[in-house]
Design an enzyme around this catalytic site. Sequence first.
Site, short mmCIF file in Angstrom:
data_model
loop_
_atom_site.label_atom_id
_atom_site.label_comp_id
_atom_site.label_asym_id
_atom_site.label_seq_id
_atom_site.Cartn_x
_atom_site.Cartn_y
_atom_site.Cartn_z
N LYS A 1 0.83 -1.21 0.00
CA LYS A 1 0.00 0.00 0.00
C LYS A 1 0.87 1.27 0.00
CE LYS A 1 -3.95 -2.27 2.25
NZ LYS A 1 -5.03 -2.12 3.28
N TYR B 1 -12.17 -2.84 -4.11
CA TYR B 1 -12.71 -2.99 -2.75
C TYR B 1 -14.24 -3.00 -2.74
CZ TYR B 1 -8.19 -2.63 -0.35
OH TYR B 1 -6.92 -2.87 0.14
N ASN C 1 -2.23 0.25 6.66
CA ASN C 1 -1.72 -1.01 7.22
C ASN C 1 -0.82 -1.79 6.24
OD1 ASN C 1 -3.71 -1.96 5.58
ND2 ASN C 1 -4.83 -3.09 7.16
N HIS D 1 -1.98 -5.52 1.46
CA HIS D 1 -3.22 -6.25 1.21
C HIS D 1 -2.85 -7.67 0.83
CE1 HIS D 1 -7.07 -7.49 -0.50
NE2 HIS D 1 -6.33 -8.07 -1.44
N GLU E 1 -8.99 -11.44 -7.75
CA GLU E 1 -8.16 -10.25 -7.52
C GLU E 1 -6.95 -10.23 -8.46
OE1 GLU E 1 -9.26 -9.57 -2.80
OE2 GLU E 1 -7.18 -9.97 -3.35
P1 IDP Z 1 -7.64 -7.22 5.43
O1 IDP Z 1 -6.89 -6.18 4.63
O2 IDP Z 1 -6.86 -7.66 6.64
O3 IDP Z 1 -8.12 -8.38 4.59
P2 IDP Z 1 -10.40 -6.28 5.39
O4 IDP Z 1 -11.40 -6.57 6.44
O5 IDP Z 1 -10.53 -6.99 4.09
O6 IDP Z 1 -8.94 -6.50 6.02
O7 IDP Z 1 -10.45 -4.71 5.13
C1 IDP Z 1 -9.81 -4.13 4.00
C2 IDP Z 1 -9.04 -2.93 4.45
O8 IDP Z 1 -9.96 -1.94 4.93
C3 IDP Z 1 -8.09 -3.18 5.64
O9 IDP Z 1 -6.82 -3.64 5.23
C4 IDP Z 1 -8.01 -1.81 6.27
O10 IDP Z 1 -7.06 -0.98 5.61
C5 IDP Z 1 -9.39 -1.25 6.03
N1 IDP Z 1 -10.23 -1.47 7.24
C6 IDP Z 1 -10.79 -2.61 7.64
N2 IDP Z 1 -11.49 -2.47 8.77
C7 IDP Z 1 -11.36 -1.17 9.10
C8 IDP Z 1 -11.87 -0.38 10.20
O11 IDP Z 1 -12.57 -0.85 11.09
N3 IDP Z 1 -11.51 0.94 10.18
C9 IDP Z 1 -10.73 1.49 9.20
N4 IDP Z 1 -10.23 0.78 8.17
C10 IDP Z 1 -10.55 -0.53 8.12
MG MG Z 2 -9.47 -8.36 3.02
#
Ligand code: IDP
Ligand code: MG
Length: 145
Positions: free
Chosen positions: A11, A51, A114, A117, A128
């Site tokens: 990212k 997304y 974070n 992905h 994807e």
């Molecule tokens: P993942 O990346 O660990 O698979 P997902 O649930 O698929 O997590 O969510 C996609 C992305 O959305 C996450 O990597 C994160 O950057 C963002 N995200 C997920 N949950 C939250 C939240 O509660 N607050 C803010 N951003 C979130």
């Molecule tokens: Mg995810």
Amino acid sequence: MAIERTLSILKPDALEKGAIGKIISRFESNGLKPVAIRLQHLSQREAEGFYAVHKDRPFFKDLVSFMISGPVVLMCLEGENAMQANRDLMGATDPKKAAAGTIRADFARSIDANTVHGSDSVENAKNEIAYFFRATELFAYDYKK
Ligand code: IDP
Ligand code: MG
């Protein structure tokens, strides 16, 4: 165990920190080979499409704006159990909850920024990978050699 493919995205915060080499090195030293790599600045439409499963979540808008705030590195990784192996290396979505030694624990500063992905199922990985790469862009290693 079967050889699988998964999609990884480094990212914008990973590039901003100059951490892509260190992250790719973790993949390589844990049996995940890149079979395609491209640096790209995603458009809003591309990020929203990627997304789309999260489009009704409260964080969707922030997620999309973060993902287009700078370039990303799109990668298809290949290896044994690649989808789960990559998820294990990444660590939990919230870096505060990510296990020590995982990419998110070591590089991520928040749940938004974070760092990485990774596809969350083999089925989603197929979709994807196809979203970003044509079949002809994926290198086919010859494991019989
Ligand atoms: P993942 O990346 O660990 O698979 P997902 O649930 O698929 O997590 O969510 C996609 C992305 O959305 C996450 O990597 C994160 O950057 C963002 N995200 C997920 N949950 C939250 C939240 O509660 N607050 C803010 N951003 C979130
Ligand atoms: Mg995810």
